[in-house]
Design a protein around this motif. Structure first.
Motif, PDB file in Angstrom:
ATOM      1  N   ILE A  97       0.996  -1.037  -0.177  1.00 17.28           N
ATOM      2  CA  ILE A  97       0.033  -0.096   0.087  1.00 17.28           C
ATOM      3  C   ILE A  97       1.147   1.407  -0.129  1.00 17.28           C
ATOM      4  N   LEU A  98       1.964   1.266   0.854  1.00 22.98           N
ATOM      5  CA  LEU A  98       2.711   2.463   0.717  1.00 22.98           C
ATOM      6  C   LEU A  98       3.596   2.649  -0.666  1.00 22.98           C
ATOM      7  N   GLN A  99       4.143   1.392  -1.453  1.00 25.01           N
ATOM      8  CA  GLN A  99       4.424   1.506  -2.598  1.00 25.01           C
ATOM      9  C   GLN A  99       3.284   2.165  -3.640  1.00 25.01           C
ATOM     10  N   MET A 100       2.026   1.664  -3.532  1.00 25.00           N
ATOM     11  CA  MET A 100       1.158   2.195  -4.358  1.00 25.00           C
ATOM     12  C   MET A 100       0.978   3.604  -4.308  1.00 25.00           C
ATOM     13  N   ALA A 101       0.849   3.931  -2.796  1.00 19.21           N
ATOM     14  CA  ALA A 101       0.646   5.614  -2.510  1.00 19.21           C
ATOM     15  C   ALA A 101       1.877   6.221  -3.097  1.00 19.21           C
ATOM     16  N   VAL A 102       2.856   5.897  -3.024  1.00 19.53           N
ATOM     17  CA  VAL A 102       3.986   6.702  -3.592  1.00 19.53           C
ATOM     18  C   VAL A 102       4.041   6.863  -5.128  1.00 19.53           C
ATOM     19  N   VAL A 103       3.702   5.664  -5.736  1.00 18.57           N
ATOM     20  CA  VAL A 103       3.249   5.761  -7.357  1.00 18.57           C
ATOM     21  C   VAL A 103       2.049   6.890  -7.616  1.00 18.57           C
ATOM     22  N   LEU A 104       1.175   6.683  -6.943  1.00 19.18           N
ATOM     23  CA  LEU A 104       0.053   7.731  -7.101  1.00 19.18           C
ATOM     24  C   LEU A 104       0.371   9.017  -6.673  1.00 19.18           C
ATOM     25  N   MET A 105       0.945   9.329  -5.606  1.00 22.53           N
ATOM     26  CA  MET A 105       1.541  10.598  -5.262  1.00 22.53           C
ATOM     27  C   MET A 105       2.402  11.206  -6.273  1.00 22.53           C
ATOM     28  N   TYR A 106       3.196  10.375  -6.569  1.00 21.29           N
ATOM     29  CA  TYR A 106       4.371  10.919  -7.560  1.00 21.29           C
ATOM     30  C   TYR A 106       3.548  11.355  -8.843  1.00 21.29           C
ATOM     31  N   VAL A 113      -4.712   9.523   0.500  1.00 23.21           N
ATOM     32  CA  VAL A 113      -5.197   8.876   1.908  1.00 23.21           C
ATOM     33  C   VAL A 113      -4.899   7.369   1.785  1.00 23.21           C
ATOM     34  N   LYS A 114      -4.146   6.904   2.858  1.00 23.81           N
ATOM     35  CA  LYS A 114      -3.830   5.456   2.825  1.00 23.81           C
ATOM     36  C   LYS A 114      -4.964   4.643   3.802  1.00 23.81           C
ATOM     37  N   MET A 115      -5.426   3.807   3.342  1.00 23.10           N
ATOM     38  CA  MET A 115      -6.464   2.956   4.243  1.00 23.10           C
ATOM     39  C   MET A 115      -6.581   1.519   3.870  1.00 23.10           C
ATOM     40  N   PHE A 185       9.767   2.982   9.656  1.00 17.52           N
ATOM     41  CA  PHE A 185       9.423   2.032   8.498  1.00 17.52           C
ATOM     42  C   PHE A 185       9.020   2.817   7.181  1.00 17.52           C
ATOM     43  N   ALA A 186       8.012   3.533   7.502  1.00 12.72           N
ATOM     44  CA  ALA A 186       7.346   4.173   6.298  1.00 12.72           C
ATOM     45  C   ALA A 186       8.230   5.509   5.973  1.00 12.72           C
ATOM     46  N   ASP A 187       9.257   5.736   6.546  1.00 12.94           N
ATOM     47  CA  ASP A 187      10.018   7.150   6.118  1.00 12.94           C
ATOM     48  C   ASP A 187      10.265   7.364   4.633  1.00 12.94           C
ATOM     49  N   LEU A 188       9.875   8.176   3.770  1.00 11.53           N
ATOM     50  CA  LEU A 188      10.075   8.209   2.517  1.00 11.53           C
ATOM     51  C   LEU A 188      11.537   8.025   2.142  1.00 11.53           C
ATOM     52  N   ARG A 189      12.451   8.142   3.147  1.00 13.22           N
ATOM     53  CA  ARG A 189      13.752   8.007   2.569  1.00 13.22           C
ATOM     54  C   ARG A 189      13.928   6.450   2.518  1.00 13.22           C
ATOM     55  N   GLU A 193      13.498   0.460   0.157  1.00 13.59           N
ATOM     56  CA  GLU A 193      13.514  -0.701   1.007  1.00 13.59           C
ATOM     57  C   GLU A 193      12.281  -1.172   0.697  1.00 13.59           C
ATOM     58  N   TRP A 194      11.260  -0.620   0.475  1.00 17.20           N
ATOM     59  CA  TRP A 194       9.811  -1.161   0.332  1.00 17.20           C
ATOM     60  C   TRP A 194       9.738  -2.353  -0.935  1.00 17.20           C
ATOM     61  N   ASN A 195      10.567  -2.034  -1.650  1.00 20.85           N
ATOM     62  CA  ASN A 195      10.858  -2.946  -2.947  1.00 20.85           C
ATOM     63  C   ASN A 195      11.474  -4.106  -2.779  1.00 20.85           C
ATOM     64  N   ASP A 229       9.749  17.034   8.447  1.00 25.16           N
ATOM     65  CA  ASP A 229       8.945  15.930   9.556  1.00 25.16           C
ATOM     66  C   ASP A 229       7.801  15.056   8.733  1.00 25.16           C
ATOM     67  N   SER A 230       7.424  15.659   7.797  1.00 22.89           N
ATOM     68  CA  SER A 230       6.362  15.082   7.043  1.00 22.89           C
ATOM     69  C   SER A 230       6.955  13.967   6.317  1.00 22.89           C
ATOM     70  N   LEU A 231       8.091  13.838   6.018  1.00 31.76           N
ATOM     71  CA  LEU A 231       8.717  12.582   5.292  1.00 31.76           C
ATOM     72  C   LEU A 231       8.869  11.432   6.189  1.00 31.76           C
ATOM     73  N   LYS A 232       8.830  11.712   7.409  1.00 31.49           N
ATOM     74  CA  LYS A 232       9.121  10.613   8.498  1.00 31.49           C
ATOM     75  C   LYS A 232       8.091   9.448   8.632  1.00 31.49           C
ATOM     76  N   ALA A 233       6.637  10.160   8.607  1.00 27.41           N
ATOM     77  CA  ALA A 233       5.749   9.008   9.003  1.00 27.41           C
ATOM     78  C   ALA A 233       4.539   9.533   8.212  1.00 27.41           C
ATOM     79  N   THR A 234       3.762   8.326   8.196  1.00 30.50           N
ATOM     80  CA  THR A 234       2.376   8.544   7.427  1.00 30.50           C
ATOM     81  C   THR A 234       1.134   8.126   8.214  1.00 30.50           C
ATOM     82  N   GLU A 235       0.154   8.972   7.896  1.00 25.55           N
ATOM     83  CA  GLU A 235      -1.148   8.623   8.700  1.00 25.55           C
ATOM     84  C   GLU A 235      -1.706   7.261   7.652  1.00 25.55           C
ATOM     85  N   PHE A 236      -2.155   6.268   8.317  1.00 24.19           N
ATOM     86  CA  PHE A 236      -2.701   5.043   7.937  1.00 24.19           C
ATOM     87  C   PHE A 236      -3.953   4.671   8.488  1.00 24.19           C
TER      88      PHE A 236
HETATM   89  N1  TRP Z   1       3.708  12.107   5.354  1.00 25.61           N
HETATM   90  C1  TRP Z   1       3.516  12.233   3.820  1.00 25.61           C
HETATM   91  C2  TRP Z   1       2.311  11.261   3.800  1.00 25.61           C
HETATM   92  O1  TRP Z   1       1.726  10.596   4.222  1.00 25.61           O
HETATM   93  C3  TRP Z   1       4.608  11.766   3.287  1.00 25.61           C
HETATM   94  C4  TRP Z   1       4.970  10.155   3.332  1.00 25.61           C
HETATM   95  C5  TRP Z   1       5.684   9.898   4.497  1.00 25.61           C
HETATM   96  C6  TRP Z   1       4.816   9.066   2.432  1.00 25.61           C
HETATM   97  N2  TRP Z   1       5.925   8.347   4.274  1.00 25.61           N
HETATM   98  C7  TRP Z   1       5.322   7.963   3.185  1.00 25.61           C
HETATM   99  C8  TRP Z   1       3.971   8.946   1.292  1.00 25.61           C
HETATM  100  C9  TRP Z   1       5.024   6.802   2.526  1.00 25.61           C
HETATM  101  C10 TRP Z   1       3.711   7.774   1.007  1.00 25.61           C
HETATM  102  C11 TRP Z   1       4.231   6.576   1.621  1.00 25.61           C
HETATM  103  O2  TRP Z   1       1.807  11.367   2.610  1.00 25.61           O
END
Ligand code: TRP
Ligand code: MN
Length: 453
Positions: A97-106, A113-115, A185-189, A193-195, A229-236
């Motif tokens: 789900i995080l990988q898909m979210a990154v692809v969509l966001m990018y 919104v990840k659910m 774990f969900a840090d965008l940096r 790793e997620w792959n 800070d917003s790179l470090k975590a994500t709402e899920f």
């Molecule tokens: N906090 C942002 C968000 O939730 C950026 C982000 C951090 C993020 N970790 C992520 C986005 C992992 C996608 C996947 O969107």
């Protein structure tokens, strides 16, 4: 400072129990009333799984999506099971789900919104109350919260204690999700790793390229001295179908700050196509909780049904309150969805529209597997985008059944899974899910559709 502690309004409590006076479809036949009462009593005093404040935040996120300013990605198992609530499987699902979210966001330059369809998806509606194999007829499997999957009378007997186990399994699943998404774990940096650990297929290779671009952008910003800070975590958020009253009612609590009732079994709950009857118990119950809620809409849905649902579930037209999850089937979406979208657009309602391209596209293979064609799934998504483009409304999200594991349940995709392959890697107890690679592929296709909207 003294915490406000608003007592429950007796009228609100009475309202929550009004479902008992109505027809409740798809309920199990519990056979032991005392055991059932004991399970309900136990659930009623267990701590909430989610907090009202989180639920309210989610509502504002969904309001942004309804306005075209964010996109909802909702995914997970058709049915979770107790045995599969392991660290590895939960991690793979979250990673996917995080990988898909990154692809969509990018691709779309838009918040996602990840659910998860996770931490509570333990009950299933069934087309028949019983299942017959050969000359044996037993109660149908209704999800791990009700009975067991094995085709024996012991396993298929209903057991109210299973709801308590569903609660504890949800709690540990959610605990791990929270740890993963906020604990580093969900840090965008870690986008690379997620792959790792997934095979080198076309979707993963494409993902690697995208991750490299994101990496470079982050390193550039780091060099600039920017530290987000917003790179470090994500709402899920977690969600499931609100099906079992004997689970949902004890898990519904009065928020001591506001006096409002919240379902605390998950952030977002939805009503299925089989239980969305306007006079039924499910819609009544959902109308009384404060959570953002979803309703599945199949191809037989009429404009009048949609209008009645809006009136009942979102009388105040509250942003983010109501999501329509359409599941028309690839062959029907272009015919059936436009009239619904147009009618709602002409009204004062502003629900979030998302597509479930899974449930309208079921088929059975020649060798007897319940499957779905990846091309049909994609075609329904494409149809969803077309209909919304024509109507000038926003295609606000996708709802899919996926697993992070390397199963073979849906046909096609770039790995070209065929009917024979299903025989070796089919694991689902319920509907066929997209595997890791098919999920990523879908994300790329959706992100392209979103970008050129
Ligand atoms: N906090 C942002 C968000 O939730 C950026 C982000 C951090 C993020 N970790 C992520 C986005 C992992 C996608 C996947 O969107
Ligand atoms: Mn399903």
């Amino acid at each position: 400072m003294k915490e406000p502690n608003i007592a429950a309004d007796p009228a609100v409590l009475k309202g929550l129990d009004n479902y008992r006076t109505l027809t409740a479809a798809q309920q199990p036949t519990w056979t032991d009333a005392a055991k059932l009462q004991a399970a309900r009593d136990e659930l009623a005093v267990l701590p909430p799984l989610v907090f009202a404040g989180e639920v309210d935040t989610l509502r504002t996120r969904l309001a942004a999506a309804a306005e075209g300013k964010a996109f909802l990605l909702q995914g997970g198992d058709c049915a979770e099971t107790f045995v599969d609530a392991t660290a590895d499987r939960i991690r793979n699902r979250v990673k996917t789900i995080l990988q898909m979210a990154v692809v969509l966001m990018y691709g779309a330059s838009m918040p996602v919104v990840k659910m998860g369809r996770m931490a509570g998806q333990f009950a299933k509606p069934r087309s028949s109350d019983t299942e017959t194999r050969g000359d044996v007829t037993l109660p149908a499997y209704r999800g791990d919260a009700v009975n067991g999957y094995d085709f024996t009378s012991e396993a298929r007997a209903t057991d109210p204690n299973r709801m308590v186990r569903a609660y504890h399994t949800s709690a540990s699943t959610l605990n791990l999700i929270r740890a993963f998404t906020t604990g580093g774990f969900a840090d965008l940096r870690s986008v690379h790793e997620w792959n790792k650990g997934f095979t080198d297929n076309p979707a993963n290779i494409r993902y690697e390229q995208l991750a490299a671009e994101i990496d470079r952008a982050i390193k550039f910003m780091d060099a600039c001295g920017a530290d987000f800070d917003s790179l470090k975590a994500t709402e899920f958020y977690v969600s499931h179908e609100a099906l079992l009253f004997d689970y949902e009612r004890p898990m519904t609590r009065i928020d001591s700050r506001t006096g409002n009732p919240y379902a605390t079994s998950g952030h977002f709950l939805w009503v299925g196509e089989r239980t969305r009857n306007i006079d039924g118990a499910h819609v009544d119950f959902m109308s009384r909780i404060r959570n953002p809620i979803g309703v599945k809409l199949g191809p037989s849905t009429e404009v009048a049904d949609v209008m009645a649902l809006i009136e009942k579930l979102d009388p105040n037209r509250e942003p983010g309150r109501l999501t329509f999850i359409t599941r028309m089937g690839a062959g029907q979406i272009r015919d059936k969805l436009p009239k619904l979208v147009e009618a709602v657009k002409a009204s004062d309602a502003k629900p979030l529209w998302i597509t479930d391209p899974m449930h309208g596209n079921g088929m059975t293979t020649k060798n007897g597997y319940k499957s779905r064609r990846f091309d049909d799934v994609m075609d329904e998504v494409a149809g969803f985008f077309e209909v919304h483009r024509n109507a000038g409304t926003f295609p606000g999200g996708i709802h899919i059944e996926l697993t992070g594991d390397d199963v073979a349940e849906c046909l096609g995709g770039s790995e070209m899974i065929d009917e024979k392959t299903l025989e070796s890697r089919y694991e689902s107890l319920c509907d066929p899910r997209l595997n890791h690679m098919q999920s990523l592929e879908l994300a790329f296709l959706v992100s392209e559709a979103l970008a050129k909207r």
